[in-house]
Design a protein around this motif. Sequence first.
Motif, PDB file in Angstrom:
ATOM      1  N   THR A   2       0.835  -1.196   0.000  1.00 52.69           N
ATOM      2  CA  THR A   2       0.000   0.000   0.000  1.00 52.69           C
ATOM      3  C   THR A   2       0.870   1.246   0.000  1.00 52.69           C
ATOM      4  OG1 THR A   2      -1.716  -1.158   1.245  1.00 52.69           O
ATOM      5  CG2 THR A   2      -1.796   1.249   1.236  1.00 52.69           C
ATOM      6  N   THR A   3       0.555   2.192  -0.864  1.00 52.51           N
ATOM      7  CA  THR A   3       1.287   3.451  -0.920  1.00 52.51           C
ATOM      8  C   THR A   3       0.805   4.364   0.201  1.00 52.51           C
ATOM      9  OG1 THR A   3       1.590   3.286  -3.311  1.00 52.51           O
ATOM     10  CG2 THR A   3       1.854   5.462  -2.312  1.00 52.51           C
ATOM     11  N   ALA A   4       1.732   4.812   1.067  1.00 51.65           N
ATOM     12  CA  ALA A   4       1.382   5.695   2.181  1.00 51.65           C
ATOM     13  C   ALA A   4       1.510   7.163   1.794  1.00 51.65           C
ATOM     14  CB  ALA A   4       2.275   5.398   3.385  1.00 51.65           C
ATOM     15  N   ILE A   5       2.516   7.489   0.982  1.00 50.85           N
ATOM     16  CA  ILE A   5       2.768   8.873   0.563  1.00 50.85           C
ATOM     17  C   ILE A   5       3.125   8.872  -0.911  1.00 50.85           C
ATOM     18  CG2 ILE A   5       4.185  10.935   0.901  1.00 50.85           C
ATOM     19  CD1 ILE A   5       4.851   9.842   3.718  1.00 50.85           C
ATOM     20  N   LYS A   6       2.480   9.737  -1.676  1.00 52.31           N
ATOM     21  CA  LYS A   6       2.815   9.879  -3.093  1.00 52.31           C
ATOM     22  C   LYS A   6       3.057  11.350  -3.399  1.00 52.31           C
ATOM     23  CE  LYS A   6       1.393   8.668  -7.788  1.00 52.31           C
ATOM     24  NZ  LYS A   6       0.398   7.969  -8.626  1.00 52.31           N
ATOM     25  N   ILE A   7       4.292  11.663  -3.773  1.00 55.48           N
ATOM     26  CA  ILE A   7       4.695  13.011  -4.158  1.00 55.48           C
ATOM     27  C   ILE A   7       4.863  13.019  -5.670  1.00 55.48           C
ATOM     28  CG2 ILE A   7       6.377  14.853  -3.804  1.00 55.48           C
ATOM     29  CD1 ILE A   7       4.965  14.035  -1.240  1.00 55.48           C
ATOM     30  N   ASP A   8       4.039  13.770  -6.365  1.00 55.34           N
ATOM     31  CA  ASP A   8       3.999  13.703  -7.823  1.00 55.34           C
ATOM     32  C   ASP A   8       4.291  15.071  -8.448  1.00 55.34           C
ATOM     33  OD1 ASP A   8       3.631  12.761 -10.390  1.00 55.34           O
ATOM     34  OD2 ASP A   8       1.438  12.783 -10.285  1.00 55.34           O
ATOM     35  N   HIS A   9       5.528  15.246  -8.942  1.00 48.17           N
ATOM     36  CA  HIS A   9       5.961  16.474  -9.623  1.00 48.17           C
ATOM     37  C   HIS A   9       5.616  17.722  -8.799  1.00 48.17           C
ATOM     38  CE1 HIS A   9       7.187  14.396 -13.284  1.00 48.17           C
ATOM     39  NE2 HIS A   9       6.062  13.701 -13.207  1.00 48.17           N
ATOM     40  N   VAL A  10       6.025  17.699  -7.545  1.00 44.21           N
ATOM     41  CA  VAL A  10       5.674  18.771  -6.606  1.00 44.21           C
ATOM     42  C   VAL A  10       6.691  19.906  -6.636  1.00 44.21           C
ATOM     43  CG1 VAL A  10       5.571  19.329  -4.143  1.00 44.21           C
ATOM     44  CG2 VAL A  10       4.282  17.384  -5.041  1.00 44.21           C
ATOM     45  N   PHE A  47       8.326  11.078  -5.835  1.00 41.86           N
ATOM     46  CA  PHE A  47       8.689   9.773  -5.260  1.00 41.86           C
ATOM     47  C   PHE A  47       7.475   9.205  -4.529  1.00 41.86           C
ATOM     48  CE2 PHE A  47       9.824  12.870  -1.969  1.00 41.86           C
ATOM     49  CZ  PHE A  47       9.238  12.319  -0.830  1.00 41.86           C
ATOM     50  N   GLU A  48       7.544   7.920  -4.196  1.00 45.64           N
ATOM     51  CA  GLU A  48       6.487   7.259  -3.439  1.00 45.64           C
ATOM     52  C   GLU A  48       7.084   6.568  -2.217  1.00 45.64           C
ATOM     53  OE1 GLU A  48       3.969   4.611  -5.582  1.00 45.64           O
ATOM     54  OE2 GLU A  48       3.502   6.060  -7.181  1.00 45.64           O
ATOM     55  N   VAL A  49       6.284   6.497  -1.155  1.00 51.12           N
ATOM     56  CA  VAL A  49       6.678   5.789   0.063  1.00 51.12           C
ATOM     57  C   VAL A  49       5.616   4.740   0.361  1.00 51.12           C
ATOM     58  CG1 VAL A  49       7.168   5.979   2.529  1.00 51.12           C
ATOM     59  CG2 VAL A  49       7.836   7.839   0.971  1.00 51.12           C
ATOM     60  N   GLN A  50       6.048   3.504   0.563  1.00 50.80           N
ATOM     61  CA  GLN A  50       5.121   2.428   0.869  1.00 50.80           C
ATOM     62  C   GLN A  50       4.867   2.350   2.376  1.00 50.80           C
ATOM     63  OE1 GLN A  50       3.665   0.929  -1.767  1.00 50.80           O
ATOM     64  NE2 GLN A  50       4.969   2.357  -2.922  1.00 50.80           N
ATOM     65  N   GLN A  51       3.672   1.866   2.724  1.00 50.77           N
ATOM     66  CA  GLN A  51       3.327   1.725   4.131  1.00 50.77           C
ATOM     67  C   GLN A  51       4.356   0.864   4.859  1.00 50.77           C
ATOM     68  OE1 GLN A  51       0.681   3.209   5.741  1.00 50.77           O
ATOM     69  NE2 GLN A  51       1.645   2.459   7.608  1.00 50.77           N
ATOM     70  N   LYS A  70       6.141  19.720   5.625  1.00 56.20           N
ATOM     71  CA  LYS A  70       4.927  20.517   5.825  1.00 56.20           C
ATOM     72  C   LYS A  70       3.870  20.188   4.765  1.00 56.20           C
ATOM     73  CE  LYS A  70       7.285  24.326   8.148  1.00 56.20           C
ATOM     74  NZ  LYS A  70       7.829  25.700   8.014  1.00 56.20           N
ATOM     75  N   LEU A  71       4.324  19.893   3.553  1.00 56.61           N
ATOM     76  CA  LEU A  71       3.388  19.484   2.507  1.00 56.61           C
ATOM     77  C   LEU A  71       2.796  18.112   2.826  1.00 56.61           C
ATOM     78  CD1 LEU A  71       5.335  20.578  -0.706  1.00 56.61           C
ATOM     79  CD2 LEU A  71       3.375  21.714   0.316  1.00 56.61           C
ATOM     80  N   VAL A  72       3.634  17.206   3.307  1.00 57.49           N
ATOM     81  CA  VAL A  72       3.154  15.871   3.680  1.00 57.49           C
ATOM     82  C   VAL A  72       2.168  15.968   4.832  1.00 57.49           C
ATOM     83  CG1 VAL A  72       3.832  13.636   4.644  1.00 57.49           C
ATOM     84  CG2 VAL A  72       5.196  14.676   2.822  1.00 57.49           C
ATOM     85  N   GLN A  73       2.468  16.832   5.805  1.00 59.61           N
ATOM     86  CA  GLN A  73       1.593  16.984   6.969  1.00 59.61           C
ATOM     87  C   GLN A  73       0.297  17.706   6.615  1.00 59.61           C
ATOM     88  OE1 GLN A  73       3.023  19.265  10.389  1.00 59.61           O
ATOM     89  NE2 GLN A  73       2.408  17.587  11.718  1.00 59.61           N
ATOM     90  N   GLY A  74       0.300  18.449   5.520  1.00 59.07           N
ATOM     91  CA  GLY A  74      -0.913  19.122   5.089  1.00 59.07           C
ATOM     92  C   GLY A  74      -1.048  20.552   5.559  1.00 59.07           C
ATOM     93  N   VAL A  75      -0.007  21.106   6.180  1.00 56.32           N
ATOM     94  CA  VAL A  75      -0.080  22.500   6.635  1.00 56.32           C
ATOM     95  C   VAL A  75       0.256  23.458   5.503  1.00 56.32           C
ATOM     96  CG1 VAL A  75       0.442  21.887   9.019  1.00 56.32           C
ATOM     97  CG2 VAL A  75       2.315  22.497   7.481  1.00 56.32           C
ATOM     98  N   MET A  76       0.772  22.944   4.409  1.00 61.85           N
ATOM     99  CA  MET A  76       0.999  23.723   3.182  1.00 61.85           C
ATOM    100  C   MET A  76       0.465  22.935   1.996  1.00 61.85           C
ATOM    101  SD  MET A  76       4.864  25.274   3.291  1.00 61.85           S
ATOM    102  CE  MET A  76       5.383  26.495   4.491  1.00 61.85           C
ATOM    103  N   THR A  82       1.028  17.196  -6.987  1.00 64.97           N
ATOM    104  CA  THR A  82       0.094  16.702  -5.974  1.00 64.97           C
ATOM    105  C   THR A  82       0.821  15.947  -4.873  1.00 64.97           C
ATOM    106  OG1 THR A  82      -0.306  14.669  -7.241  1.00 64.97           O
ATOM    107  CG2 THR A  82      -1.836  16.507  -7.590  1.00 64.97           C
ATOM    108  N   VAL A  83       0.261  16.036  -3.666  1.00 62.89           N
ATOM    109  CA  VAL A  83       0.735  15.287  -2.509  1.00 62.89           C
ATOM    110  C   VAL A  83      -0.429  14.466  -1.986  1.00 62.89           C
ATOM    111  CG1 VAL A  83       1.667  15.400  -0.162  1.00 62.89           C
ATOM    112  CG2 VAL A  83       2.427  17.049  -1.890  1.00 62.89           C
ATOM    113  N   ARG A  84      -0.276  13.149  -1.963  1.00 59.40           N
ATOM    114  CA  ARG A  84      -1.334  12.277  -1.455  1.00 59.40           C
ATOM    115  C   ARG A  84      -0.790  11.439  -0.309  1.00 59.40           C
ATOM    116  NH1 ARG A  84      -2.301  11.987  -7.131  1.00 59.40           N
ATOM    117  NH2 ARG A  84      -4.361  12.793  -7.712  1.00 59.40           N
ATOM    118  N   THR A  85      -1.564  11.355   0.779  1.00 61.59           N
ATOM    119  CA  THR A  85      -1.171  10.544   1.928  1.00 61.59           C
ATOM    120  C   THR A  85      -2.337   9.649   2.332  1.00 61.59           C
ATOM    121  OG1 THR A  85      -1.873  12.258   3.497  1.00 61.59           O
ATOM    122  CG2 THR A  85       0.432  12.289   2.779  1.00 61.59           C
ATOM    123  N   ARG A  86      -2.006   8.532   2.978  1.00 64.10           N
ATOM    124  CA  ARG A  86      -3.030   7.593   3.420  1.00 64.10           C
ATOM    125  C   ARG A  86      -2.913   7.406   4.936  1.00 64.10           C
ATOM    126  NH1 ARG A  86      -5.806   3.476   0.810  1.00 64.10           N
ATOM    127  NH2 ARG A  86      -4.565   3.824  -1.076  1.00 64.10           N
TER     128      ARG A  86
END
Length: 255
Positions: A2-10, A47-51, A70-76, A82-86
């Motif tokens: 499962t992908t936990a974090i997906k950073i796509d051309h950020v 890049f992507e980070v797996q669970q 800060k982008l991963v945490q959602g404060v920015m 796109t930044v996607r987290t699970r």
Amino acid sequence: MTTAIKIDHVSKEFTLNYHRTMKQMAVAVSKGNKVRDKFLALDDVTFEVQQGEAIGLMGLNGSGKSTLLKLVQGVMRPDRGTVRTRGRIAGLIATGAGFHQQLSGRENIFLNAAVFGMSEAETKRKLDSIIDFADIGKQIDTEVGFYSSGMNSRLGFAIAIHVDSDIFLADEVLAVGDKPFRQKCMAKIDEIRKEGRTLFYVSHSAGSVERVCDRVIVLEKGRLGFDGGVKEGIAYIHYDDEPGAPDEGALGADI
């Protein structure tokens, strides 16, 4: 997996102002000088980070590590990409972030725990454990505005580490504190790994990154410079051969 974090051309851009007042700006304009500039803190990072992965995020000062967290945490939000987290995210990316200066440490535990998504009942159940971990004595009932940076760090980390999160962020805030407290933090980070949670660990310490991480990402002036094995990443950034490098017990880094 499962992908936990997906950073796509950020990309994330900030404005640097050279003058603080309107008068200074007016004088600069009249002389034909710049009053502001824009710079990319992050530039097309992907890049992507797996669970369950433990990522060591490394790089020199100003490389964009704090901005990324800060982008991963959602404060920015990113300006591009796109930044996607699970799942639920916990951790600290700034000492005392979110603390109300006029409230006591005890009151701030409930306030910050609520921000992390903890219910009042859950916070009450974990309160004694949080206070014990912070180990700031009677100051727990003192206004946070009178706390030192080390006390802020202790209390903030104590709250964050008690959140039942899927992703944990550990930034340079963990560098504040004495050796016994750092060792206690490291033991908790070891627990996070064993529980299968995703870890984003920012550090200049090659020893601690080797101990807790299974992958290293290096940022260079906002761009992705390296993404791969821990030993290779440490060698890439030359943290393994610098004299006076932080010891294995040291936590945290700059950004």
